[in-house]
Design a protein around this motif. Structure first.
Motif, PDB file in Angstrom:
ATOM      1  N   UNK A 162       0.818  -1.205   0.000  1.00 16.96           N
ATOM      2  CA  UNK A 162       0.000   0.000   0.000  1.00 16.96           C
ATOM      3  C   UNK A 162       0.855   1.261   0.000  1.00 16.96           C
ATOM      4  N   UNK A 163       1.964   1.234   0.752  1.00 15.29           N
ATOM      5  CA  UNK A 163       2.835   2.405   0.831  1.00 15.29           C
ATOM      6  C   UNK A 163       3.413   2.753  -0.534  1.00 15.29           C
ATOM      7  N   UNK A 164       3.798   1.739  -1.299  1.00 16.46           N
ATOM      8  CA  UNK A 164       4.365   1.977  -2.627  1.00 16.46           C
ATOM      9  C   UNK A 164       3.358   2.627  -3.576  1.00 16.46           C
ATOM     10  N   UNK A 165       2.079   2.462  -3.272  1.00 16.99           N
ATOM     11  CA  UNK A 165       1.026   3.038  -4.122  1.00 16.99           C
ATOM     12  C   UNK A 165       0.362   4.261  -3.485  1.00 16.99           C
ATOM     13  N   UNK A 166       0.886   4.715  -2.335  1.00 18.18           N
ATOM     14  CA  UNK A 166       0.280   5.851  -1.616  1.00 18.18           C
ATOM     15  C   UNK A 166      -1.186   5.604  -1.295  1.00 18.18           C
ATOM     16  N   UNK A 167      -1.537   4.349  -1.033  1.00 19.39           N
ATOM     17  CA  UNK A 167      -2.928   3.980  -0.769  1.00 19.39           C
ATOM     18  C   UNK A 167      -3.148   3.796   0.729  1.00 19.39           C
ATOM     19  N   UNK A 168      -4.078   4.561   1.293  1.00 20.08           N
ATOM     20  CA  UNK A 168      -4.333   4.527   2.729  1.00 20.08           C
ATOM     21  C   UNK A 168      -4.940   3.197   3.158  1.00 20.08           C
ATOM     22  N   UNK A 169      -4.422   2.659   4.254  1.00 19.73           N
ATOM     23  CA  UNK A 169      -4.932   1.428   4.878  1.00 19.73           C
ATOM     24  C   UNK A 169      -5.262   1.757   6.328  1.00 19.73           C
ATOM     25  N   UNK A 170      -6.478   1.472   6.746  1.00 17.90           N
ATOM     26  CA  UNK A 170      -6.866   1.714   8.141  1.00 17.90           C
ATOM     27  C   UNK A 170      -7.379   0.410   8.736  1.00 17.90           C
ATOM     28  N   UNK A 171      -6.654  -0.108   9.719  1.00 23.74           N
ATOM     29  CA  UNK A 171      -7.077  -1.354  10.363  1.00 23.74           C
ATOM     30  C   UNK A 171      -7.955  -1.065  11.572  1.00 23.74           C
ATOM     31  N   UNK A 172      -9.052  -1.806  11.704  1.00 25.44           N
ATOM     32  CA  UNK A 172      -9.887  -1.667  12.894  1.00 25.44           C
ATOM     33  C   UNK A 172      -9.448  -2.583  14.032  1.00 25.44           C
ATOM     34  N   UNK A 173      -8.390  -3.399  13.786  1.00 22.12           N
ATOM     35  CA  UNK A 173      -8.122  -4.473  14.745  1.00 22.12           C
ATOM     36  C   UNK A 173      -6.652  -4.784  14.991  1.00 22.12           C
ATOM     37  N   UNK A 174      -5.743  -4.373  14.136  1.00 26.58           N
ATOM     38  CA  UNK A 174      -4.317  -4.657  14.368  1.00 26.58           C
ATOM     39  C   UNK A 174      -3.858  -3.956  15.646  1.00 26.58           C
ATOM     40  N   UNK A 175      -3.174  -4.668  16.534  1.00 22.90           N
ATOM     41  CA  UNK A 175      -2.768  -4.060  17.801  1.00 22.90           C
ATOM     42  C   UNK A 175      -1.280  -4.165  18.091  1.00 22.90           C
TER      43      UNK A 175
END
Length: 412
Positions: free
Chosen positions: A126-139
């Protein structure tokens, strides 16, 4: 330059349904043509397999956010669509899904995943494509603060990665303080499943418990795919522990707890948010009584801003419950929607035509998003971590996870 392929909603409506037609370029979507630009929000979660109850709750909650935004015309001229992919809680599958989302030029942001190791595998794609990722659960703290976070050397690895759930850096210690100070239990046997999430959570718990004066009387690892945990159950019984702390997920956590009790150690099993699910109680049955799970945030039923979400989720008729992360999935999706809104409003009411530019600007806008969400006040700090540090503990009483404590972690 790569241009987004857009979907135009036509003015033709037949049998109460909207007809969609593909039209190649945002230039075709002129004001007054009666059409909206449709942009896609990706969703990655385990939709099948042992963790599907959590995954389906994430998917349904994101779907509800998208439907709410469209119904209320949250972003004028833009219709949102959710596209979901199943990672089966597998890191390599998650990475493949990330590549698929990047390759789909209609995708403007992604919600998910559930598992920290899956999230870790997706970050660079995602970083290589500048695409935002938002996790609701990764801790796991490493995802936002880098591998040396424990030494105080916090460095954000990827500026495209965010999360609405708080981290194990405080979740483990929060449970340790409760068990030592409130439950007055001084001896623990620590077990983990060797995964990114489980091992990290168990480590932060053990460090805080020892700091408080507690004693770790034994440690072990299990393979979560196994069904027979009798060997480790015997070790727990012989160690004389007051309780067990398990870093892992409910499909293994529930039978592990049951087998420990059957081995003669009538002690509670304590764990993190991946044990906080009705599925844990279903699997453990009577043996789950007295077990404790921490979870991010406050109980949704105690948050005023969650009342509409709970009511609307029920009204939508989803087959599965929203489970532990539903509220966080809704807020993750809404954060992307609000970022799109901010970008469009700054660009004459539409997203930039170039997909790379659009994704980059949406990611930058996510960083500045602030709103009152289902889980409370939503916003992100300089690492992409949620600014909401609320945590809760739940004990299984009469076959149901019952809140026993909620608040913010205070360093000892």
């Amino acid at each position: 330059m790569r241009h987004r392929s857009v979907l135009i909603i036509t003015t033709a409506v037949t049998a109460g349904a909207l007809t969609l037609s593909a039209c190649g370029s945002r230039d075709d979507n002129k004001a007054g043509d009666g059409g909206n630009t449709t942009v896609v929000i990706g969703l990655d979660a385990p939709l099948t397999g042992d963790l599907s109850a959590l995954g389906q709750g994430i998917k349904n909650s994101a779907d509800l956010a998208v439907k709410t935004a469209n119904k209320n015309k949250e972003v004028e001229g833009i219709t949102f669509k959710l596209e979901s992919l199943d990672d089966v809680a597998n890191a390599s599958t998650g990475q493949q899904n990330a590549t698929k989302f990047v390759g789909n030029e209609d995708v403007i942001g992604v919600v998910g995943p559930l598992n920290s190791d899956v999230g870790q595998s997706m970050q660079k794609v995602f970083a290589d494509a500048d695409l935002a990722e938002i996790s609701p659960a990764n801790t796991n703290p490493e995802l936002t603060q880098g591998k040396d976070w424990k030494d105080g050397k916090k460095v954000r690895p990827f500026k495209t990665y965010f999360r609405t759930s708080t981290t194990d850096a405080i979740q483990g210690p929060y449970a340790a303080q409760y068990m030592y100070n409130k439950k007055k239990l001084k001896k623990v046997f620590v077990i983990d499943d060797k995964k990114t999430y489980g091992a990290g959570l168990a480590g932060t718990f053990a460090d805080e418990f020892k700091k408080l004066g507690g004693k770790v009387v034994g440690t072990d690892h299990i393979n979560p795919d196994d069904k027979d945990f009798s060997a480790v159950a015997t070790k727990v019984k012989n160690a004389g522990a007051d309780f067990v702390y398990y870093g892992g997920e409910y499909p293994a956590g529930a039978p592990l707890s049951a087998q420990i009790k059957k081995a003669g150690a009538k002690i509670p099993t304590v764990g993190g948010d991946a044990l906080y699910s009705p599925e844990y109680v279903k699997l453990g049955k009577a043996n789950a009584e007295g077990d404790i799970a921490s979870s991010v945030g406050a109980p949704l039923e105690t948050i005023d801003s969650a009342k509409d979400f709970i009511k609307n989720y029920k009204s939508a008729g989803y087959k599965d419950g929203f489970d532990a992360y539903g509220g966080y999935a809704y807020d993750s999706t809404w954060a992307i929607i609000q970022a799109v809104k901010a970008v469009a409003e700054a660009n004459d009411g539409k997203l930039p035509e170039d997909i790379d530019d659009a994704r980059k600007k949406v990611t930058e806008a996510v960083q500045d998003v602030k709103f009152s969400g289902v889980t409370g006040e939503v916003g992100f700090d300089e690492f992409g971590d949620t600014t909401n540090k609320q945590l809760s503990l739940y004990e299984v009483k009469d076959g149901k996870h019952t809140p026993v404590q909620s608040g913010e972690y205070q360093a000892s």
